[in-house]
Scaffold this motif. Structure first.
Motif, mmCIF file in Angstrom:
data_model
loop_
_atom_site.group_PDB
_atom_site.id
_atom_site.type_symbol
_atom_site.label_atom_id
_atom_site.label_comp_id
_atom_site.label_asym_id
_atom_site.label_seq_id
_atom_site.Cartn_x
_atom_site.Cartn_y
_atom_site.Cartn_z
ATOM 1 N N THR A 58 99.442 65.775 22.137
ATOM 2 C CA THR A 58 100.740 66.463 22.057
ATOM 3 C C THR A 58 100.589 67.895 21.549
ATOM 4 O OG1 THR A 58 101.115 65.655 19.821
ATOM 5 C CG2 THR A 58 102.015 64.327 21.610
ATOM 6 N N GLU A 59 99.438 68.485 21.792
ATOM 7 C CA GLU A 59 99.208 69.801 21.197
ATOM 8 C C GLU A 59 98.342 70.661 22.111
ATOM 9 O OE1 GLU A 59 97.982 69.214 17.157
ATOM 10 O OE2 GLU A 59 97.296 71.274 16.985
ATOM 11 N N ASN A 60 98.707 71.958 22.178
ATOM 12 C CA ASN A 60 97.908 72.905 22.946
ATOM 13 C C ASN A 60 96.600 73.210 22.239
ATOM 14 O OD1 ASN A 60 99.962 73.136 24.818
ATOM 15 N ND2 ASN A 60 100.890 74.900 23.793
ATOM 16 N N LEU A 61 95.731 73.968 22.936
ATOM 17 C CA LEU A 61 94.394 74.228 22.401
ATOM 18 C C LEU A 61 93.845 75.521 23.001
ATOM 19 C CD1 LEU A 61 91.767 73.033 20.990
ATOM 20 C CD2 LEU A 61 91.276 71.919 23.163
ATOM 21 N N THR B 89 91.221 83.397 23.030
ATOM 22 C CA THR B 89 92.252 83.766 22.062
ATOM 23 C C THR B 89 93.622 83.581 22.707
ATOM 24 O OG1 THR B 89 90.672 85.383 21.255
ATOM 25 C CG2 THR B 89 92.907 85.560 20.424
ATOM 26 N N GLU B 90 94.282 82.523 22.337
ATOM 27 C CA GLU B 90 95.578 82.186 22.932
ATOM 28 C C GLU B 90 96.567 83.326 22.715
ATOM 29 O OE1 GLU B 90 99.615 81.027 23.195
ATOM 30 O OE2 GLU B 90 98.684 81.225 21.227
ATOM 31 N N GLY B 91 97.258 83.718 23.775
ATOM 32 C CA GLY B 91 98.247 84.782 23.691
ATOM 33 C C GLY B 91 97.659 86.156 23.949
ATOM 34 N N VAL B 92 96.333 86.300 23.767
ATOM 35 C CA VAL B 92 95.686 87.589 24.001
ATOM 36 C C VAL B 92 94.919 87.542 25.316
ATOM 37 C CG1 VAL B 92 94.038 89.291 23.117
ATOM 38 C CG2 VAL B 92 95.535 88.044 21.532
ATOM 39 N N THR B 93 94.050 86.542 25.468
ATOM 40 C CA THR B 93 93.206 86.486 26.665
ATOM 41 C C THR B 93 93.491 85.276 27.547
ATOM 42 O OG1 THR B 93 91.445 85.290 25.502
ATOM 43 C CG2 THR B 93 91.330 87.691 25.490
ATOM 44 N N GLN B 94 94.264 84.341 27.084
ATOM 45 C CA GLN B 94 94.545 83.179 27.922
ATOM 46 C C GLN B 94 95.815 82.467 27.483
ATOM 47 O OE1 GLN B 94 91.087 80.347 26.343
ATOM 48 N NE2 GLN B 94 92.729 79.118 27.263
ATOM 49 N N ALA C 154 88.756 76.861 16.902
ATOM 50 C CA ALA C 154 90.062 76.900 17.545
ATOM 51 C C ALA C 154 90.715 78.252 17.290
ATOM 52 C CB ALA C 154 90.935 75.771 17.007
ATOM 53 N N HIS C 155 91.456 78.757 18.284
ATOM 54 C CA HIS C 155 92.209 80.008 18.114
ATOM 55 C C HIS C 155 93.606 79.821 18.681
ATOM 56 C CE1 HIS C 155 92.554 84.216 17.117
ATOM 57 N NE2 HIS C 155 91.260 84.331 16.916
ATOM 58 N N TYR C 156 94.226 78.739 18.265
ATOM 59 C CA TYR C 156 95.616 78.453 18.641
ATOM 60 C C TYR C 156 96.346 78.046 17.374
ATOM 61 C CZ TYR C 156 99.729 76.234 20.563
ATOM 62 O OH TYR C 156 101.029 75.898 20.831
ATOM 63 N N GLY C 157 97.430 78.729 17.060
ATOM 64 C CA GLY C 157 98.157 78.418 15.834
ATOM 65 C C GLY C 157 97.205 78.408 14.643
ATOM 66 N N MET C 158 97.356 77.442 13.769
ATOM 67 C CA MET C 158 96.469 77.347 12.605
ATOM 68 C C MET C 158 95.496 76.169 12.746
ATOM 69 S SD MET C 158 99.128 78.261 9.573
ATOM 70 C CE MET C 158 97.872 78.118 8.321
ATOM 71 N N GLN C 159 95.159 75.890 14.008
ATOM 72 C CA GLN C 159 94.382 74.706 14.348
ATOM 73 C C GLN C 159 92.973 74.660 13.748
ATOM 74 O OE1 GLN C 159 93.896 74.447 18.639
ATOM 75 N NE2 GLN C 159 95.452 72.864 18.620
ATOM 76 N N ARG C 160 92.400 75.812 13.478
ATOM 77 C CA ARG C 160 91.047 75.817 12.914
ATOM 78 C C ARG C 160 91.018 75.035 11.609
ATOM 79 N NH1 ARG C 160 89.956 81.309 11.202
ATOM 80 N NH2 ARG C 160 89.511 80.715 9.061
#
Ligand SMILES: O=C1O[C@H]([C@@H](O)CO)C(O)=C1O
Length: 549
Positions: A53-56, A74-79, A104-110
């Motif tokens: 239920t979560e993007n990545l 980098t979500e929102g920047v390159t993809q 991870a580079h989506y939300g605070m997923q790291r």
């Protein structure tokens, strides 16, 4: 050659510090598998998002993505994000030897545990030798989820995520279960084998190369191996002039290689420790040290060292941290000289602000927000109306802003505007630290640049003076890095060439700070970017392109 990996990313209950939590794993592991490649190899990673239920999105930290800016992750920047159930194929060349990271580079997923190391073996001999090559990834660890943290940070009044509950050494820590609320009975188990300490077994009389990396969400760390000096030989994939330390300061997003001689009494084990520096680790409940075991064979790997863990430096000893930053120089035979002048200077004042009641971090009074259509696609495909066309300023009100007073810059704004750099010029960025919104407080921020390595030309205390400080820049042997600390109440000067066509994030590597807007984006040479793969599209206004294709 080609290195092919297949990764399944999913949530699993794990107890890395004895406290049970949902952790994002790669093929069942956190930290994830180490990518091992040879300089010049193509790495292909097939990522299956089974988070349900979560993007990545996954970023390859320190890999410049020359010719493949769309695979920077980098979500929102390159993809666009990878949707649940989807498989996304990253493919890129590891063009330089050294120690790199992914996360991870989506939300605070790291924060949830998606991180690991990339080791690239060199084609040419290295300027040092060793018998064995080992890796240790450091992290800090929260018991709350990335969602809880995001909700706290986005609330009015502002609620800070606080300090981490424990420190992990190679994915293992030890939370004191008696500190957890009684409702957590059964959630915390000090005898769970998942939280038995990490053990690095060594044989006596050898030299070990240890690749030390930090992917903390918040903390700056001091790393130490009891009784053993460390000779620093590599930083962020660049050879450095060897220097000896007892403790290594390491900031989130940095990698180092150190050489360690196993020349101590071999009849016992020693502590490997990490401790928070730069933030008050002693304030209740306190942040206990990360502990692992440096095990001299054939002692039992679980045998406790007979001594107490070494005393770490005082958390607020910023002079010794600045001194270590200044001690790092490029290796004399591997120095890449920077251009002696720059074409554009951007001074970035870092402040905390309140905007419409929300707490943010800002650069020159602009707090960064991500667009819904990735910049790379918007710019390359001329999709208009997806981000603010006004770039953030190149400086701040130098004469009137007092960096040592509580920030009260009430006119800050949120924006997704970006810096557009002329292609192939030399750019200087000065990171200027300041007081936060709390009295007598200025924090340490590790800044990470995507798509480039930069020269670190200098550090200083106080306010950077554009007319005088550049005269003292180190143009002789500055280290090249991709992540660098900005020290409390100080400045850090960087230089890079805008020679990598693409759109690149530059941001504080503290997970919550980037979430709160502490970042910027650079575009350079967009007209030279090749045909974008449709796999990076599917969100925002990129949907229209997919229908066309
Ligand atoms: O962003 C932050 O917010 C808090 C504090 O400044 C306000 O509570 C903190 O320590 C940060 O790093």
């Amino acid at each position: 050659g080609v290195r092919h990996y297949k990764w399944e990313v999913k949530y699993e209950y794990k107890s890395p510090d004895c406290y049970k939590k949902l952790v994002i794993t790669i093929n069942g592991k956190s930290p994830g598998p180490t990518i091992q490649a040879q300089e010049g190899d193509t790495v292909i990673v097939e990522v299956n998002n089974n988070l349900l239920t979560e993007n990545l999105a996954i970023h390859w930290h320190g890999i410049r993505q020359i010719g493949t800016p769309w695979f920077d992750g980098t979500e929102g920047v390159t993809q666009c994000p990878i949707l649940p159930g989807d498989t996304f194929v990253y493919q890129f060349v590891v063009d330089r030897p050294g120690t790199y990271l992914y996360h991870a580079h989506y939300g605070m997923q790291r924060e949830a545990g998606l991180y690991g190391m990339i080791r690239v073996a060199p084609n040419d001999p290295e300027p040092f030798s060793y018998d064995f090559d080992r890796s240790i990834i450091l992290n800090d660890w929260y018991h709350s989820s990335a969602f809880e943290q995001a909700a706290l940070l986005s609330s009015i009044p502002f609620q800070w995520v606080g300090e981490p509950q424990s420190l992990l050494i190679h994915g293992k820590g030890k939370f004191e279960c008696s500190l957890s609320p009684s409702s957590a009975a059964g959630v915390c188990d000090k005898n769970n084998p998942e939280c038995s300490p990490f053990v690095q077994t060594v044989v006596s009389g050898k030299t070990y190369r240890i690749r030390v990396a930090s992917l903390t969400a918040l903390s700056a760390l001091s790393f130490e191996i009891e009784g053993h000096n460390m000779t620093v030989v590599e930083a962020d994939g660049h050879y450095v002039e060897p220097f000896v330390v007892k403790n290594l300061y390491i900031y989130s997003g940095e990698t180092y290689s150190v050489l360690v001689k196993t020349n101590q009494d071999p009849s016992r084990n020693y502590w490997i420790t990490s401790n928070v520096v730069g933030r008050n680790r002693t304030a209740p409940p306190g942040i206990p040290p990360g502990l692992a075991i440096f095990n001299y064979y054939p002692n039992h790997p679980k045998r406790q060292p007979p001594t107490s863990p070494p005393t770490p430096p005082a958390w607020d000893n910023k002079d010794s941290r600045l001194a270590q930053s200044l001690a790092i120089k490029a290796h004399q035979n591997y120095t890449v000289k920077p251009p002696t002048t720059s074409d554009r200077v951007i001074v970035m004042l870092n402040t905390q602000n309140t905007i419409d009641g929300f707490r943010h971090w800002s650069v020159n009074n602009v707090s960064f927000s991500l667009p819904h259509t990735p910049y790379l696609v918007a710019l390359k495909e001329n999709i208009t109306g997806v981000f603010n066309q006004t770039p953030p300023p190149d400086g701040y009100d130098f004469n009137n802003y007092d960096i040592s007073s509580v920030a009260n810059n009430s006119n800050a704004t949120s924006s997704n505007g970006i810096y557009r750099l002329q292609f192939n010029i030399t750019v200087d960025v000065i990171l200027q630290n300041a007081n936060t919104m709390s009295k007598n407080t200025s924090e340490t921020h590790p800044w990470h640049l995507h798509g480039h390595d930069f020269w670190v030309l200098g550090y200083g205390n106080g306010k950077f003076d554009v007319n005088n400080h550049p005269k003292n820049y180190n143009l002789v042997n500055p280290i090249m890095k991709n992540t660098v600390p900005m020290h409390p109440f100080g400045w850090t000067a960087l230089r890079f060439r805008s020679d990598n066509p693409g759109v690149w994030a530059f941001h504080c590597h503290i997970e919550s700070h980037f979430y709160m807007g502490m970042g910027v984006v650079f575009e350079e040479g967009i007209d030279r970017v090749g045909k974008l793969p449709s796999s990076i599209m599917g969100c925002g206004k990129t949907k229209g392109l997919l229908r066309h294709n």
